[in-house]
Design an enzyme around this catalytic site. Sequence first.
Site, PDB file in Angstrom:
ATOM      1  N   ARG A 130      11.738  -5.560   4.698  1.00 55.27           N
ATOM      2  CA  ARG A 130      11.437  -4.134   4.458  1.00 55.27           C
ATOM      3  C   ARG A 130      12.409  -3.233   5.232  1.00 55.27           C
ATOM      4  NH1 ARG A 130       5.582  -1.866   5.436  1.00 55.27           N
ATOM      5  NH2 ARG A 130       5.859  -2.890   7.432  1.00 55.27           N
TER       6      ARG A 130
ATOM      7  N   LYS B 115       0.840  -1.209   0.000  1.00 60.60           N
ATOM      8  CA  LYS B 115       0.000   0.000   0.000  1.00 60.60           C
ATOM      9  C   LYS B 115       0.876   1.261   0.000  1.00 60.60           C
ATOM     10  CE  LYS B 115      -2.130  -1.107   3.841  1.00 60.60           C
ATOM     11  NZ  LYS B 115      -1.424  -2.363   4.149  1.00 60.60           N
TER      12      LYS B 115
HETATM   13  P1  AP5 Z   1       0.457   0.658   8.676  1.00 60.58           P
HETATM   14  O1  AP5 Z   1       1.680   1.460   8.655  1.00 60.58           O
HETATM   15  O2  AP5 Z   1      -0.715   1.093   7.868  1.00 60.58           O
HETATM   16  O3  AP5 Z   1       0.849  -0.840   8.355  1.00 60.58           O
HETATM   17  P2  AP5 Z   1       0.117  -2.031   7.557  1.00 60.58           P
HETATM   18  O4  AP5 Z   1      -1.266  -1.832   7.068  1.00 60.58           O
HETATM   19  O5  AP5 Z   1       0.315  -3.194   8.418  1.00 60.58           O
HETATM   20  O6  AP5 Z   1       0.841  -2.070   6.226  1.00 60.58           O
HETATM   21  P3  AP5 Z   1       2.357  -1.925   6.002  1.00 60.58           P
HETATM   22  O7  AP5 Z   1       2.734  -0.477   6.044  1.00 60.58           O
HETATM   23  O8  AP5 Z   1       3.103  -2.870   6.884  1.00 60.58           O
HETATM   24  O9  AP5 Z   1       2.468  -2.506   4.527  1.00 60.58           O
HETATM   25  P4  AP5 Z   1       2.181  -1.828   3.137  1.00 60.58           P
HETATM   26  O10 AP5 Z   1       0.967  -2.468   2.537  1.00 60.58           O
HETATM   27  O11 AP5 Z   1       2.217  -0.335   3.209  1.00 60.58           O
HETATM   28  O12 AP5 Z   1       3.441  -2.379   2.332  1.00 60.58           O
HETATM   29  P5  AP5 Z   1       4.777  -1.634   1.850  1.00 60.58           P
HETATM   30  O13 AP5 Z   1       4.462  -0.771   0.676  1.00 60.58           O
HETATM   31  O14 AP5 Z   1       5.512  -1.030   2.998  1.00 60.58           O
HETATM   32  O15 AP5 Z   1      -0.045   0.535  10.180  1.00 60.58           O
HETATM   33  C1  AP5 Z   1       0.855   0.251  11.233  1.00 60.58           C
HETATM   34  C2  AP5 Z   1       0.103   0.261  12.558  1.00 60.58           C
HETATM   35  O16 AP5 Z   1      -0.451   1.573  12.799  1.00 60.58           O
HETATM   36  C3  AP5 Z   1      -1.103  -0.682  12.660  1.00 60.58           C
HETATM   37  O17 AP5 Z   1      -0.722  -1.993  13.003  1.00 60.58           O
HETATM   38  C4  AP5 Z   1      -1.924   0.013  13.743  1.00 60.58           C
HETATM   39  O18 AP5 Z   1      -1.398  -0.232  15.032  1.00 60.58           O
HETATM   40  C5  AP5 Z   1      -1.722   1.489  13.416  1.00 60.58           C
HETATM   41  N1  AP5 Z   1      -2.758   1.983  12.484  1.00 60.58           N
HETATM   42  C6  AP5 Z   1      -2.539   2.507  11.240  1.00 60.58           C
HETATM   43  N2  AP5 Z   1      -3.704   2.828  10.652  1.00 60.58           N
HETATM   44  C7  AP5 Z   1      -4.684   2.503  11.544  1.00 60.58           C
HETATM   45  C8  AP5 Z   1      -6.103   2.587  11.510  1.00 60.58           C
HETATM   46  N3  AP5 Z   1      -6.759   3.049  10.444  1.00 60.58           N
HETATM   47  N4  AP5 Z   1      -6.787   2.146  12.609  1.00 60.58           N
HETATM   48  C9  AP5 Z   1      -6.152   1.697  13.692  1.00 60.58           C
HETATM   49  N5  AP5 Z   1      -4.816   1.579  13.785  1.00 60.58           N
HETATM   50  C10 AP5 Z   1      -4.083   1.981  12.719  1.00 60.58           C
HETATM   51  O19 AP5 Z   1       5.596  -2.908   1.281  1.00 60.58           O
HETATM   52  C11 AP5 Z   1       6.106  -3.891   2.172  1.00 60.58           C
HETATM   53  C12 AP5 Z   1       7.472  -4.406   1.648  1.00 60.58           C
HETATM   54  O20 AP5 Z   1       7.259  -5.086   0.429  1.00 60.58           O
HETATM   55  C13 AP5 Z   1       8.486  -3.294   1.348  1.00 60.58           C
HETATM   56  O21 AP5 Z   1       9.763  -3.718   1.722  1.00 60.58           O
HETATM   57  C14 AP5 Z   1       8.400  -3.106  -0.162  1.00 60.58           C
HETATM   58  O22 AP5 Z   1       9.644  -2.681  -0.721  1.00 60.58           O
HETATM   59  C15 AP5 Z   1       8.057  -4.525  -0.614  1.00 60.58           C
HETATM   60  N6  AP5 Z   1       7.230  -4.548  -1.825  1.00 60.58           N
HETATM   61  C16 AP5 Z   1       6.206  -3.710  -2.144  1.00 60.58           C
HETATM   62  N7  AP5 Z   1       5.665  -4.057  -3.333  1.00 60.58           N
HETATM   63  C17 AP5 Z   1       6.371  -5.147  -3.762  1.00 60.58           C
HETATM   64  C18 AP5 Z   1       6.297  -5.975  -4.923  1.00 60.58           C
HETATM   65  N8  AP5 Z   1       5.388  -5.743  -5.898  1.00 60.58           N
HETATM   66  N9  AP5 Z   1       7.145  -7.026  -5.009  1.00 60.58           N
HETATM   67  C19 AP5 Z   1       8.069  -7.246  -4.029  1.00 60.58           C
HETATM   68  N10 AP5 Z   1       8.211  -6.498  -2.932  1.00 60.58           N
HETATM   69  C20 AP5 Z   1       7.361  -5.463  -2.790  1.00 60.58           C
HETATM   70 MG    MG Z   2       2.438   1.053   4.757  1.00 57.70          MG
END
Ligand code: AP5
Ligand code: MG
Length: 217
Positions: free
Chosen positions: A127, A13
Amino acid sequence: MRLVLVGPPGAGKGTQAEFIAAHLSVPKISTGDIFRANVAEGTPLGMQARKYMDAGQLVPDEVTINMVRARLAEPDAAHGFLLDGFPRTVPQAEALDEMLSTMGVGLDVVLELVVDDDEVIRRLSGRRTSHGCGRIWHIEFDPPQREGICDRCGEKLFQREDDRAETVAERLRVYARDTAPLIDFYGAQGKLVGIDATGPVEDVTLRAIDALQSYGG
Ligand code: AP5
Ligand code: MG
């Protein structure tokens, strides 16, 4: 355009939000990034959010909804936005609908990034994030030229606290229980479009942009 990105932790995302928001010329609003900035600055909001984040649990709805309401009232969000990580519960989605209807607008589309749990675990374990500009990297799938240093801003990279294996497992459970119901919620509103979020980052971006075209993006 008013767009929500939904998908499990590690779906990409944040990675895709950068490109899609730039393509649409709208601000990217990531609740996770706002919470992490507050944690880093030691604000009262950050101190409150930290215990939930480190445990892989959701920050309570009321706190999160108030934070988003304040952010959407800022002038740059008046003509569109991309929400990354919000809403993540049905009550948050209902609150968002209410906020937007008060503003006399509505969501255009909810884009679901579809990946399976094994891929999530591979992505989160490698990551790294830039301290300077927030650019997201992966040690294997998207490595910077110099290990541990951001190519874009030259600052050091860090590993998120909540990317430890036990916390990732909890985040996946929370996603299945609290956030996956949004798929039906937005499906029933006719606003959901899902794309395969596996394969190279650029391919996923193209799929996303293509999917958004029929919604005016
Ligand atoms: P948040 O930061 O939103 O984390 P998440 O939803 O768990 O998602 P991530 O940020 O971990 O993953 P992402 O989908 O953004 O992936 P990314 O692009 O980094 O939330 C963190 C915390 O905050 C929650 O647990 C909660 O406590 C709180 N919170 C936030 N919003 C909230 C809400 N609305 N309500 C309540 N609490 C809330 O990619 C991941 C990795 O994969 C990277 O290393 C990237 O380089 C790699 N990657 C990306 N795309 C590809 C691809 N196509 N192929 C290979 N690798 C890839
Ligand atoms: Mg994220």
